[in-house]
Design an enzyme around this catalytic site. Sequence first.
Site, PDB file in Angstrom:
ATOM      1  N   GLY A 286       0.846  -1.187   0.000  1.00  0.00           N
ATOM      2  CA  GLY A 286       0.000   0.000   0.000  1.00  0.00           C
ATOM      3  C   GLY A 286       0.882   1.238   0.000  1.00  0.00           C
ATOM      4  N   ARG A 323      -2.090  11.176  10.291  1.00  0.00           N
ATOM      5  CA  ARG A 323      -0.920  10.394  10.703  1.00  0.00           C
ATOM      6  C   ARG A 323      -0.145  11.020  11.852  1.00  0.00           C
ATOM      7  NH1 ARG A 323       3.076   9.094   8.097  1.00  0.00           N
ATOM      8  NH2 ARG A 323       3.179   7.002   8.947  1.00  0.00           N
ATOM      9  N   CYS A 353     -10.474  22.409  16.613  1.00  0.00           N
ATOM     10  CA  CYS A 353     -10.501  22.666  18.054  1.00  0.00           C
ATOM     11  C   CYS A 353     -10.087  21.432  18.851  1.00  0.00           C
ATOM     12  CB  CYS A 353     -11.883  23.140  18.458  1.00  0.00           C
ATOM     13  SG  CYS A 353     -12.293  24.651  17.603  1.00  0.00           S
ATOM     14  N   GLU A 354      -8.816  21.079  18.733  1.00  0.00           N
ATOM     15  CA  GLU A 354      -8.223  19.957  19.471  1.00  0.00           C
ATOM     16  C   GLU A 354      -6.746  20.283  19.646  1.00  0.00           C
ATOM     17  OE1 GLU A 354      -9.548  17.017  20.490  1.00  0.00           O
ATOM     18  OE2 GLU A 354     -11.477  17.154  19.454  1.00  0.00           O
ATOM     19  N   TYR A 381      -2.425   6.865   3.232  1.00  0.00           N
ATOM     20  CA  TYR A 381      -3.104   7.058   4.518  1.00  0.00           C
ATOM     21  C   TYR A 381      -3.278   8.550   4.838  1.00  0.00           C
ATOM     22  CZ  TYR A 381      -1.818   2.162   4.646  1.00  0.00           C
ATOM     23  OH  TYR A 381      -1.649   0.836   4.312  1.00  0.00           O
TER      24      TYR A 381
HETATM   25  C1  LIG Z   1      -2.837  -2.186   5.328  1.00  0.00           C
HETATM   26  C2  LIG Z   1      -2.594  -3.526   4.790  1.00  0.00           C
HETATM   27  C3  LIG Z   1      -1.656  -3.715   3.763  1.00  0.00           C
HETATM   28  C4  LIG Z   1      -0.792  -2.587   3.220  1.00  0.00           C
HETATM   29  O1  LIG Z   1       0.167  -2.202   4.125  1.00  0.00           O
HETATM   30  P1  LIG Z   1       1.297  -1.142   3.702  1.00  0.00           P
HETATM   31  O2  LIG Z   1       2.113  -1.001   4.913  1.00  0.00           O
HETATM   32  O3  LIG Z   1       0.592   0.116   3.346  1.00  0.00           O
HETATM   33  O4  LIG Z   1       2.041  -1.713   2.567  1.00  0.00           O
HETATM   34  C5  LIG Z   1      -1.513  -4.983   3.242  1.00  0.00           C
HETATM   35  N1  LIG Z   1      -2.248  -6.023   3.704  1.00  0.00           N
HETATM   36  C6  LIG Z   1      -3.149  -5.886   4.681  1.00  0.00           C
HETATM   37  C7  LIG Z   1      -3.914  -7.059   5.135  1.00  0.00           C
HETATM   38  C8  LIG Z   1      -3.351  -4.637   5.268  1.00  0.00           C
HETATM   39  O5  LIG Z   1      -4.242  -4.511   6.248  1.00  0.00           O
END
Ligand SMILES: *Cc1c(COP(=O)(O)O)cnc(C)c1O
Length: 425
Positions: A286, A323, A353-354, A381
């Site tokens: 991801g 994040r 407001c935090e 993210y």
């Molecule tokens: C979030 C997630 C990913 C991706 O993770 P990255 O760190 O963004 O590469 C892959 N597999 C599962 C099951 C996830 O929950």
Amino acid sequence: MSHFSYQNGVLHAERTPLSRIAEEFGTPAYVYSKAALLDNLAAYSDACQGRNALVCYAMKANSNLAILDLLARQGAGFDIVSGGELLRVIAAGGDPNKVIFSGVGKTEDEMRLALDKGILCFNVESIPELHRLNDVAGSLGKRAPVSLRVNPNVDAKTHPYIATGLKANKFGVAFDDALETYRTAASLPHLDVVGIDCHIGSQLLDDAPLLEALDKLIELIDTLDSEGIHIHHLDIGGGLGVDYGVAGDKPPVPVGDYLGRLFARIDAWRAARHDGRAVKVIFEPGRSIVASTGVLLTKVEFLKPGAEKNFAIIDAAMNDMMRPTLYGAWMDMQPVVPRESEKAVYDIVGPVCESGDWLARERELALQPGDLLAMMSAGAYGMTMASNYNTRGRAVELMVDGEQVHVIRQRENPADLFALETMLK
Ligand SMILES: *Cc1c(COP(=O)(O)O)cnc(C)c1O
């Protein structure tokens, strides 16, 4: 090569100055580089050349349809964690047959939808989930392809919120229970056991824990083989980290190096112990696909000097980028047009407001109200975790392609945010 760079004293996305983008589209804005996205995917596809492998992009990192479409056109599959994400894949023209469905809490409706669309595999995380899936598949007269998410109990050495492979995490089936759970899966009439998977955590700068997890999965595949349960694919999850520019962090291992080592182990295993049956390798990256693809472009509204701290109040906030406040994550902040004037140390905060509404702390910058800042590596993210807290419309999303800028999601209009609400009659 970074697709965000200074040209003539102005930070650019590809060949487009971010200052021009701010003028035309306003701030805050997520700005993505198309070339960066394609390069990041290519790092995986190149290392998989000639292999029986599939990259299933973990779309929770960034699920904008334009991004999914570009990746799908390059042949990527998708790792989803909800029925909604499956509908996004289909809306973007992705192939359901390259979709794997992860997550600990799949509902019956989500299972039905995924079976109906014919996904590649359900990554199952518990025995009750196996039974539910078996029942749903049976009621549709289908068989569900399943993999078990095994928890290899390796320490990913990352932030506790993004470490998922330890015994204490809610994710996966404990390694010691995996064999028994596979036996259950194999005994259920409406399930086809096809794979094994894991995902041990996120933002891993080193691949050693991933290779350790791989060894555990290989061991289990051999054990399962001897029981007559044959595994057709091995899914090692995602998790490879990116360079956020944190002082003292070592650079993340390059994708090609990690995949090279992983395939070398798989080849050695198959040469030494295997019967020649092919095992497909699946990746679920991801962050490493999208983080470096985007920046969050924001404007300084006010400077607020104080006895203990100077604050720079910007027009982006925790609702745009969670994040920092969620993980204490350090994100690099770059001025779009750097000034020569004297620098001061600022906490960069939003208008929400935090007290938790901060985006960066103790940054040495030369700032004036109206200046533009770019939060770097914000493509993962970021937008997917954004909310409407304080009735703030979410930022516009833009995709730069050379000198062209495409709006890939319009800025939310506050009136739309309460359009689904009703007052009592
Ligand atoms: C979030 C997630 C990913 C991706 O993770 P990255 O760190 O963004 O590469 C892959 N597999 C599962 C099951 C996830 O929950």
